[in-house]
Structures are given as structure tokens and as C-alpha cells.
Design an enzyme around this catalytic site. Structure first.
Site, PDB file in Angstrom:
ATOM      1  N   THR A   1      36.839  44.748  52.978  1.00 36.26           N
ATOM      2  CA  THR A   1      36.045  43.660  53.141  1.00 36.26           C
ATOM      3  C   THR A   1      35.990  42.632  51.747  1.00 36.26           C
ATOM      4  OG1 THR A   1      34.028  44.477  51.991  1.00 36.26           O
ATOM      5  CG2 THR A   1      34.283  44.820  54.165  1.00 36.26           C
ATOM      6  N   ASP A   2      35.755  41.410  51.854  1.00 37.13           N
ATOM      7  CA  ASP A   2      35.626  40.627  50.710  1.00 37.13           C
ATOM      8  C   ASP A   2      34.336  41.089  50.247  1.00 37.13           C
ATOM      9  OD1 ASP A   2      36.125  38.734  48.572  1.00 37.13           O
ATOM     10  OD2 ASP A   2      36.697  37.347  49.780  1.00 37.13           O
ATOM     11  N   TYR A   3      34.314  40.638  48.957  1.00 36.98           N
ATOM     12  CA  TYR A   3      33.002  41.205  47.916  1.00 36.98           C
ATOM     13  C   TYR A   3      31.744  40.905  48.723  1.00 36.98           C
ATOM     14  CZ  TYR A   3      30.818  42.532  43.614  1.00 36.98           C
ATOM     15  OH  TYR A   3      30.160  43.434  42.675  1.00 36.98           O
ATOM     16  N   GLY A   4      30.963  42.019  49.274  1.00 37.70           N
ATOM     17  CA  GLY A   4      29.503  41.832  49.448  1.00 37.70           C
ATOM     18  C   GLY A   4      29.770  41.179  51.098  1.00 37.70           C
TER      19      GLY A   4
END
Length: 767
Positions: free
Chosen positions: A284-287
Site C-alpha cells: 500500500t501507499d503510506y497509510g
């Protein structure tokens, strides 16, 4: 004749044999990896498997892995003031002391260089040099891999048609064909031919998918588009990167068909894995797992973690959605199975195996290579060459450029001596003292007969809103570097100094544009003009009557209507990296004749956005004599600088184009010939561009699409005939039923120096 046929058959048999041997070797290697990973997973507890599904937020001062391990490390986990090898070694040692030792992959946003910073990706795309683009990724991987980094969150292959979007700086621009070529080149540059080599790193294609289509050009905004636009434009570079062998893919923040990409099973499983055959890991991208709740698809973290795992996500970056507590709860409730956790864990361990980390967890820590490679003369020389080739000459009235290496040159502007702002976004690891500014470069390249004066002239902006949100470099993370100060002196004081310096000069180089922090992630602008403080300076410099060269340092296309009408010469230098100043000086003095061509359209006005060359036609095309046609009342429809545009210090003349056939059938190849003559006084390179139009089809098609190009060098007076090929593969598109095929009919073949100024012919192609 028989002997010739026999020899040909022998070559075919040899090729088949080589292919068979390679296939068998790859199959054996894959089987060996699968056996190893299967054996390892039998030793691991459920908690240890779950730990692999996370990037771990390690303590900054004393890196230490949690007792269960981790899949990788996110980019903000460290204090960058620590010795990088010592920092990474401590992290790896911590992982290798666990009950079941599993090495970590250390991930970082190595976007356009590591210690040696190259121009931003939008700039390098303007070089139209795939070999150099691939080599920039190869050098970045080689440098990064000396410091423990084995995974880069790059290439960023999003298509961007809106220059207000800050992350246009990180991509190749608006064209899916050229973007696809660059995506594949970058993947091969990072990963090479052997991922187990200690100087190659895992590529991560991002952001899957459609992230560049953010509405209003506002980062993290929603995305909504038709299936045709999705498949024919935006998805193509991702697919090209996957086909090139990318081993990891990062999900995007936006929704796709109203479902967040990170939890979108149709996108991640049906398209990426099943349709394209991707078998690597998805991070995933951050968060972004946690942020799915903001999109309204889950009431708590457990809900959205379920969506992500079911969709096919393998690693959660920083959301804590794949924590043991949440995944065990989902297991207990029967909403997920241990087999699904095993599947994700297996993909992560496969990546670590391919990187050779199980053979040697410390293979990416090499002080000797670090000493020899980081910012080496070879790397800096290459960076300088690439930065020069990325520059685009937008205007050159009365051949003001190239400059003479004599007299007094005044470098005036807030970006003339600003080291950090030469780099652009995502330049975290370099030492800013090594950066060459424009003023420094002109002094060095100009030599002893050139006197160089400098004045800042203006603040980058005096706008309070931009001052509030546009301070500092984009993504310094743990760096303890000083942030740029914008308003050190009054506008009046700066202007007075600039006028005094200008009065002493023979020619003025105005260095204007954007700070590094004004583009990149979370750095969108609603109005992409040169800020008023800088424009006022430019007007004052022009009023002196001295010749003025405008050098632009920026991370996106800008609206330059006033500048184009009033400035003698304009050089788009972008944010050119470590060697930016030297490269710009090379171009200004003519040591390198600019050959760059823009890969993102420059609008006349922000009100035209989105404006791009490969648009669909309208039912009422513009007609000067008919009021009721598609137009603006205050500006022309066409952009200021079209896709593919860029000038040279010489001039090129195109003859009529010819083809080997005007009627083709089936799988025949069309050969297109164009004759180009250098009609100027300098040797120079020209990017000859080939476009295809499909005016009658089952769906509305773009008025033209880039399908090939050739970059050639011509001496003054020299003529060359360029040949470029088109096959039925170049004619294919996704129709209304999303079937990928070509349709027979008439095609418009166009060749020229940009997407506007074209010579045309027509051919008929039947099945």
C-alpha cells in the site's frame, strides 16, 4: 538455395534450443525458491507470518525489529543523520536474531537518484533518450544498494494531464505510449537482469491506479473516468512496467470506480494479477488502508483491512491494519483464512529470496562501493549530460542564445544561487554542498573572460498563502537540514540591488520559477503562473533594455503567455539535480545545443486545463466563422507550447512524408519516411515524431496518438531520411466492449517536430 535454407533452419534450431535451456533454468530456479519458501513458512508461527505483512516503524535512534519480524521498512523510519550503513546494519542484525531469522527489505523513495541526483522524471522524459533514462535508474540503484537499500518505490508511471497536480514532476507527462516506454526502461534500470546482484534493487510501480487523474489537480483528490479512458490512456504504463518484470506494485490513494484502489479487488486481482499475470508483491501507499475509511467504505480499521487483504494487498505500509490483533480477529470471525495470510507472506518472502537476502542479509551494505560510487565523477558527468539533454528551449528571438563566453553576465533571481531548489522533490539523501547552482555553473563554464554577477532580486513569493504552505523542501523526512528562508529582505531592497547589478551587465540571465517544495506530493497549485514577486522583477529587468534570458527552474508546466510575448529567450531547465548549474551553463553557452521536447502541454491559461494533445474530437470543432463551435472567447483553444515542442540553436526543415505502401492488409508493416534538413548554422539533434490518427472507428478516437520517434544528429546543411515503422499492434485500442483490437479503415499518418506542426499523409489498412 538448399544450403541457405539449411543454414536458416540451423539458426532457428539454435534459437529454440537457447530459449528452451533458459526456460528450463528459470523453471528450476523458481522451483528451488518455492521449496525454500515453503520450508521456511512451515517453521513460522502465525504471528511471524503476519509480521511480514507490515512495514515496521522502527525506533529512530536505535533501529530494532519487533519480536515477530517485519516485511520491510517504510521511508520515514530513520534518522538520516546516522551513518546509513550503521543504521541499516543494526536493523538487519535485529531481524536476524529472531527465532526464525528473516531478513528485511529496506525501502526508500529513490525517485530520480540517490546521492547523485538527476533531473526530475518529468524533465528526463523531455530528453527523449530511453538509454539515458534507463541508465539513470541503473546508477540510482547501484548507489542506493551500497547503503542497505534493496527496494525503491519507483518508477512512478502515472499519466498526468493536469499541471496543477504537484506530482506531475515525478512522472513522464501526458502520453501513454512514451510513458510506457519509460516505465519499462526504469524497471529494467533498477532490477537489471539479475535481482540477486548486490547492485540491483526491487522496483515498485506506482501508484496503481489512475492517481494522476485527480480532479482539479489537487493531490489525494477523487478520480472518476470512463472505462475507455482508463484502459486506453491511464492503465497502459502500469501494464508496460509489469510486462517488463516489475516485482512490486504500490496501490494509490484514490478511488477507482468509486472503490478505493487499496481495497479494490477488481483492480488488484482481476486486472493486475489475472489479466496481466503479475505475481509479485503489492504494497500500500503510506497509510492508505486506514484512509479508506475517509472514502466511506468502512466503519473501522478492521473493516478496511479486510477489504485490502481480500483485494490482494500483501504489505500494509504504516496503517497498522495488518497488525496481529486485527488479522487474528478477522481469522476468529471466519472472514479471512490463514491461507490468505500465507499467500501474502509467500509473495514477500519470494521477493526477499530473489534479492538474495537469504543468502546474505548484508549484501546491500558495502562501504567500499559506497566510497567509490556515491557522487563519483562518472556519475556526476552523466548527471550533467542528462540534465543538459532534459532542457527545452521554448523561445530564442534573434538568436540571443547561445551566449558568448565574454563580457559581464548578471544572474538575477531567487533561484540563481539556491542549491536545494535545483534538486526538486524526493531528494533526501544527497549532501546539498555538492549541488551546482546556476550562478556557479555560468562562472565555471564561462571561463576567465566572463564576469558573473549575482543578485537575488526578489523573494520567491510574497503571497501569504503560498508562504504558509510552500515553505521548505518536499519530504526531507529525518534530515536535519536548514529550510530555505523566503522573506529574508524587503522586496524594495532586493529590487534595488538587482537594478544595480543589471546596470553593469551585458546580458541578464533571469532565474525564476518554483521552489523545490512547490511540486511533488501534497504540492498542488491552483494557478501555475510565475508568482507576482518574480514577475515584477522580470518586468523591471526587461525595462532596462538589456537582453534577457529567462531560465526556468520548476517542477511542472507553467502558464507563460506574458513571458513568451515579452522575453527574448526562454530556457525550460526544470529542477535539474546535482549538476543542474553546470548543465544549464553548457546549454546557455552552446557547449550543448538543446534538443529537449516537452512531454506535458504548456497551457496559455489555467482555465484551459486539462489541455493535452491526444484529445477526442468534438461534434462542433472550432470554426472562426461559426459562433456555435467549441472555443473560448478570451483565448485560443490551442496551448502555448504543444506536446513534443522544443527549439534548437539551429533550424530543421521537414520534407513531405512518404510510405512504402498506401494500401495495406493484415499483418503488413507500414514504413514511414521523412526527410529532414538542418538549415541552420549549428550541428544539432532533432526528435522526429510520428503520430497516427484513426478518424473513423466504432468509438470516438483521439485526433492523433504518438506511436514512434527517432532522434537524429544533423550537421549544418546535412539531410537525412528517417524511417519509422507502424504495425497493427500500434493501431489497437480498447473498444466499447473493452476488447483490445484494431479496426480496418483509413489512417492519418503525421510526422513533425511536435504534435502541432506536422506533415500528413493517409493510408488504408484492411483486415
Amino acid at each position: 538455395m538448399k544450403r541457405k535454407i539449411s543454414l536458416n533452419l540451423s539458426w532457428v534450431m539454435l534459437i529454440v534450443l537457447q530459449f528452451t535451456l533458459l526456460h528450463n533454468a528459470n523453471a528450476q530456479q523458481k522451483e528451488k525458491m518455492e521449496d525454500f519458501v515453503k520450508s521456511l513458512m512451515k517453521k513460522m508461527t502465525l504471528e511471524e507470518k503476519i509480521a511480514q505483512l507490515n512495514t515496521d516503524q522502527m525506533p529512530i535512534v536505535e533501529p530494532k525489529i519487533d519480536a515477530s519480524g517485519t516485511g520491510g521498512t517504510p521511508p520515514v523510519a530513520f534518522d538520516f543523520s546516522m551513518d546509513p550503513i550503521e543504521r541499516e546494519r543494526k536493523s538487519q542484525e535485529s531481524a536476524m536474531k529472531l527465532r526464525v531469522p528473516v531478513p528485511i527489505m529496506s525501502g526508500r523513495d529513490v525517485i530520480h537518484g540517490f546521492e547523485t541526483i538527476f533531473p526530475i522524471p518529468l524533465a528526463t522524459a523531455c530528453s527523449w533518450d530511453l538509454d539515458m533514462i534507463e541508465k539513470s535508474a541503473r546508477i540510482a540503484a547501484s548507489e542506493a544498494s551500497t547503503s542497505g537499500i534493496s527496494w525503491t518505490y519507483s518508477p512512478m508511471v502515472d499519466i498526468a494531464r493536469d499541471p496543477r497536480w504537484g506530482r506531475i514532476a515525478e512522472c513522464a507527462g501526458e502520453d501513454p505510449w512514451w510513458g510506457s516506454k519509460i516505465a519499462a526502461a526504469m524497471v529494467h534500470g533498477y532490477q537489471g537482469d539479475d535481482l540477486s546482484s548486490p547492485n540491483t534493487i526491487l522496483a515498485c510501480v506506482k501508484h496503481f491506479a489512475l492517481y494522476g487523474g485527480a480532479e482539479a489537480g489537487r493531490d489525494y483528490s477523487t478520480v472518476d473516468m470512463s472505462a475507455g479512458t482508463m484502459f486506453n490512456i491511464y492503465l497502459k504504463p502500469y501494464e508496460a512496467a509489469v510486462k517488463a518484470g516489475a516485482e512490486s506494485v504500490m496501490t494509490s490513494f484514490n478511488v477507482v470506480n468509486s472503490i478505493p484502489a487499496t481495497g479494490n479487488k477488481w483492480l488488484l486481482d482481476d486486472i493486475l494479477r489475472k489479466k496481466w499475470g503479475f505475481d509479485g508483491l503489492i504494497v500500500t501507499d503510506y497509510g492508505s488502508i486506514r484512509e479508506m475509511m475517509n472514502h466511506g467504505v468502512g466503519s473501522d480499521l478492521k473493516d478496511v483491512a479486510l477489504l485490502a487483504l481480500k483485494a490482494g494487498v500483501d504489505i500494509d505500509m504504516a496503517s497498522k491494519g495488518f497488525s496481529p490483533k486485527i488479522l487474528k480477529a478477522l481469522l476468529d470471525e471466519g472472514k479471512i483464512t490463514e491461507a490468505e495470510i500465507d499467500q501474502a507472506c509467500c509473495r514477500i518472502l519470494n521477493a526477499k529470496y530473489k534479492l538474495g537476502l537469504f543468502d546474505d542479509p548484508y549484501r546491500y551494505l558495502n562501504k567500499e562501493r559506497m566510497k567509490n560510487e556515491l557522487l563519483s565523477e562518472e556519475h556526476r558527468s552523466f548527471a550533467r549530460d542528462l540534465a543538459a539533454r532534459s532542457c527545452v528551449l521554448l523561445k530564442n528571438s534573434n538568436q540571443l542564445l547561445p551566449l558568448k563566453k565574454s563580457g559581464t553576465i548578471a544572474v538575477i533571481g531567487p533561484l540563481g544561487n539556491a542549491k536545494d531548489d535545483m534538486l526538486g522533490c524526493w531528494a533526501m539523501s544527497t549532501n546539498k554542498e555538492t549541488i551546482v547552482t546556476v550562478a556557479d555553473g555560468i562562472k565555471k563554464v564561462g571561463g576567465n573572460n566572463v564576469t558573473v554577477l549575482f543578485a537575488k532580486g526578489a523573494n520567491a513569493t510574497d503571497d501569504s498563502y503560498l508562504l504558509k504552505y510552500g515553505k521548505g523542501r518536499s519530504f526531507d523526512f529525518g534530515n536535519k537540514k536548514p529550510q530555505p528562508k523566503i522573506a529574508e529582505r524587503s522586496a524594495e531592497d532586493l529590487m534595488e540591488e538587482a537594478m544595480e547589478v543589471a546596470a553593469k551587465a551585458d546580458v541578464i540571465v533571469a532565474t525564476l520559477g518554483e521552489l523545490a517544495s512547490w511540486s511533488g506530493e501534497a504540492s498542488s497549485r491552483s494557478d501555475i503562473i510565475i508568482p507576482e514577486s518574480q514577475k515584477n522583477l522580470l518586468k523591471a529587468l526587461i525595462a532596462t533594455g538589456k537582453p534577457v534570458v529567462l531560465v526556468l527552474i520548476n517542477g511542472r508546466p507553467l502558464t507563460l503567455t506574458w513571458e513568451d510575448a515579452n522575453v527574448n529567450a526562454i530556457l525550460e531547465a526544470w529542477q535539474g539535480g546535482t549538476e543542474a548549474g553546470n548543465a544549464i551553463a553548457d546549454v546557455l553557452f552552446g557547449d550543448y545545443n538543446p534538443s529537449g521536447k516537452i512531454t506535458a502541454t504548456f497551457p496559455r491559461s489555467v482555465g484551459q486545463i486539462p489541455v493535452y494533445y491526444n484529445a477526442l474530437n468534438t461534434g462542433r470543432p472550432f470554426n472562426e466563422s461559426d459562433k456555435y463551435t467549441s472555443k473560448y472567447m478570451d483565448v485560443p483553444n490551442d496551448p502555448l507550447y504543444p506536446f513534443g515542442y522544443g527549439l534548437s540553436y539551429t533550424t530543421f526543415t521537414y520534407g513531405d512524408i512518404k510510405t512504402n505502401k498506401s494500401n495495406l492488409s493484415g499483418g503488413e508493416t507500414l514504413e514511414v519516411f521523412a526527410t529532414i534538413t538542418n538549415t541552420g548554422n549549428y550541428s544539432g539533434e532533432e526528435v522526429v515524431q510520428l503520430y497516427v490518427g484513426d478518424p473513423v472507428a466504432s468509438i470516438s478516437r483521439p485526433v492523433k496518438e504518438l506511436k514512434n520517434f527517432k532522434k537524429i544528429m544533423l550537421k549544418p546543411g546535412e539531410t537525412k531520411t528517417v524511417s519509422m515503422s507502424i504495425t497493427i499492434e500500434d493501431l489497437k485500442f480498447y473498444n466499447a466492449d473493452l476488447k483490445y483490437d484494431w479496426e480496418p479503415g483509413e489512417f492519418i499518418i503525421s510526422v513533425g517536430p511536435n504534435s502541432r506542426d506536422l506533415k500528413q499523409t493517409k493510408v488504408v489498412w484492411v483486415k
